[in-house]
Write a protein that holds these residues in place. Structure first.
Motif, PDB file in Angstrom:
ATOM      1  N   GLU A  40       8.238  15.142 -13.347  1.00  0.00           N
ATOM      2  CA  GLU A  40       6.884  14.363 -13.249  1.00  0.00           C
ATOM      3  C   GLU A  40       5.858  14.950 -12.499  1.00  0.00           C
ATOM      4  N   GLN A  41       6.299  15.675 -11.186  1.00  0.00           N
ATOM      5  CA  GLN A  41       5.123  16.041 -10.451  1.00  0.00           C
ATOM      6  C   GLN A  41       4.347  17.348 -11.056  1.00  0.00           C
ATOM      7  N   LYS A  42       4.844  17.844 -11.963  1.00  0.00           N
ATOM      8  CA  LYS A  42       4.055  18.953 -12.515  1.00  0.00           C
ATOM      9  C   LYS A  42       3.036  18.395 -13.688  1.00  0.00           C
ATOM     10  N   LYS A  43       3.192  17.142 -13.741  1.00  0.00           N
ATOM     11  CA  LYS A  43       2.023  16.572 -14.611  1.00  0.00           C
ATOM     12  C   LYS A  43       1.009  15.772 -13.773  1.00  0.00           C
ATOM     13  N   SER A  44       1.411  15.967 -12.412  1.00  0.00           N
ATOM     14  CA  SER A  44       0.515  14.933 -11.811  1.00  0.00           C
ATOM     15  C   SER A  44      -0.817  15.687 -11.343  1.00  0.00           C
ATOM     16  N   PHE A  45      -1.815  14.948 -10.799  1.00  0.00           N
ATOM     17  CA  PHE A  45      -3.100  15.481 -10.530  1.00  0.00           C
ATOM     18  C   PHE A  45      -3.429  14.960  -8.960  1.00  0.00           C
TER      19      PHE A  45
ATOM     20  N   PHE B  13       0.968  -1.303  -0.016  1.00  0.00           N
ATOM     21  CA  PHE B  13      -0.051  -0.064  -0.070  1.00  0.00           C
ATOM     22  C   PHE B  13       0.968   1.162   0.074  1.00  0.00           C
ATOM     23  N   ALA B  14       0.409   2.593  -0.578  1.00  0.00           N
ATOM     24  CA  ALA B  14       1.016   3.645  -0.707  1.00  0.00           C
ATOM     25  C   ALA B  14       0.305   4.465   0.399  1.00  0.00           C
ATOM     26  N   PRO B  15       0.950   5.440   0.940  1.00  0.00           N
ATOM     27  CA  PRO B  15       0.180   6.217   2.014  1.00  0.00           C
ATOM     28  C   PRO B  15      -0.478   7.500   1.260  1.00  0.00           C
TER      29      PRO B  15
ATOM     30  N   ASN C 220       0.027  11.716  -5.431  1.00  0.00           N
ATOM     31  CA  ASN C 220      -0.710  11.677  -6.499  1.00  0.00           C
ATOM     32  C   ASN C 220      -0.732  10.136  -7.032  1.00  0.00           C
ATOM     33  N   MET C 221      -1.351   9.754  -7.996  1.00  0.00           N
ATOM     34  CA  MET C 221      -1.127   8.578  -8.703  1.00  0.00           C
ATOM     35  C   MET C 221       0.193   7.930  -8.840  1.00  0.00           C
ATOM     36  N   GLY C 222       1.023   9.023  -9.883  1.00  0.00           N
ATOM     37  CA  GLY C 222       1.934   8.759 -10.311  1.00  0.00           C
ATOM     38  C   GLY C 222       3.166   8.359  -8.909  1.00  0.00           C
ATOM     39  N   GLN C 223       2.981   9.436  -7.943  1.00  0.00           N
ATOM     40  CA  GLN C 223       3.673   9.102  -6.893  1.00  0.00           C
ATOM     41  C   GLN C 223       3.651   8.035  -6.073  1.00  0.00           C
TER      42      GLN C 223
ATOM     43  N   GLY D  73       9.651   1.013  -5.264  1.00  0.00           N
ATOM     44  CA  GLY D  73      10.640   1.413  -4.627  1.00  0.00           C
ATOM     45  C   GLY D  73      11.704   2.480  -5.314  1.00  0.00           C
ATOM     46  N   GLU D  74      10.840   3.524  -5.965  1.00  0.00           N
ATOM     47  CA  GLU D  74      11.632   4.548  -6.661  1.00  0.00           C
ATOM     48  C   GLU D  74      11.549   5.690  -5.975  1.00  0.00           C
TER      49      GLU D  74
END
Length: 254
Positions: free
Chosen positions: A225-230, A140-142, A151-154, A161-162
């Protein structure tokens, strides 16, 4: 937090063989027990006066973990190997890649014990010279770390593990080989997870530090990548804070 194993599942006879049981009490610190119940490895512990058949070991430093064998919890012992212990699912190139880069991980599709194809994340534990893997689909991711809502990408990067760069500049990374399951550029993080309809916040302290030559370039990539996140919306009914030096649960590691 939910765990993979329950206390009543602990193989007490196997712990007793290692001299880790006194009466009905397990002679391990609480953080080691929680790491095993969550599917992770403990930090090093010292075992003394062990006998394996005709062999006797006066003392040895090992990590411990649990896994399911035949549907029951079984104890695993992880000593320090003189040379990296080879893994049948990894090519020589993959082994070198994981060994030579601190904090590296790799996603591979492998055949499970039941004969099905499964994606697993591989990493290298330099403290024991072992390769290990886990299924990201079970991790699970927090919802939030510190003040950053993931966000979903994170979340996907976290499960694999990235490195994940938070809004406050903190970098975090899931590591299956760490007893708390988490590395960070900061000494502690506030780790928020959703349990039923409640958001529960855990303070995880004394974290091992992220390091390595790849950090700066990796963080630049994460910023893009975070700039593209929602944003991810969430419903919170109540918040409780548990100030404990605990890690989080990680399913399917071995």
């Amino acid at each position: 937090m939910k765990t993979i194993f329950e206390m009543e599942q602990l193989p007490l006879d196997q712990f007793r063989e290692l001299g880790l049981i006194e009466g009905d009490r397990l002679l391990l610190p609480e953080n080691h027990i929680q790491a095993m119940l969550a599917g992770r490895r403990t930090d090093f512990i010292r075992l003394e006066d062990l006998s394996f058949g005709a062999d006797r070991i006066p003392e040895i430093d090992v990590k411990l973990s649990l896994s399911y064998v035949g549907g029951e919890a079984s104890l695993n012992i992880h000593p320090v190997y003189k040379e990296p212990k080879m893994h049948p699912s990894l090519t020589d190139w993959a082994k070198d890649y994981l060994i030579e880069g601190e904090g590296r991980s790799m996603e591979l599709e492998v055949e499970s014990e039941k004969g099905k194809r499964q994606n697993r994340i591989f990493e290298y534990d330099p403290e024991t010279n072992e390769f290990l893997s886990y299924a990201p689909s079970y991790l699970f991711a927090p919802e939030q770390i510190n003040q950053s809502v993931l966000n979903m990408g994170q979340k996907a990067r976290f499960r694999k593990g990235e490195w994940v760069l938070l809004d406050d500049g903190t970098s975090i990374q899931h590591r299956a080989s760490d007893s708390k399951g988490l590395l960070s550029s900061g000494k502690q993080v506030m780790f928020s997870v959703k349990e039923d309809k409640n958001m529960v916040v855990y303070r995880i302290g004394d974290l091992k530090q992220l390091f390595g030559d790849e950090k700066e370039s990796n963080n630049r990539g994460l910023e893009k990548e975070q700039k593209k996140s929602f944003e991810v919306s969430k419903e919170i009914d109540s918040v409780s804070i548990h100030e404990r030096n605990r890690g989080y649960n990680q399913n399917g590691s071995r």
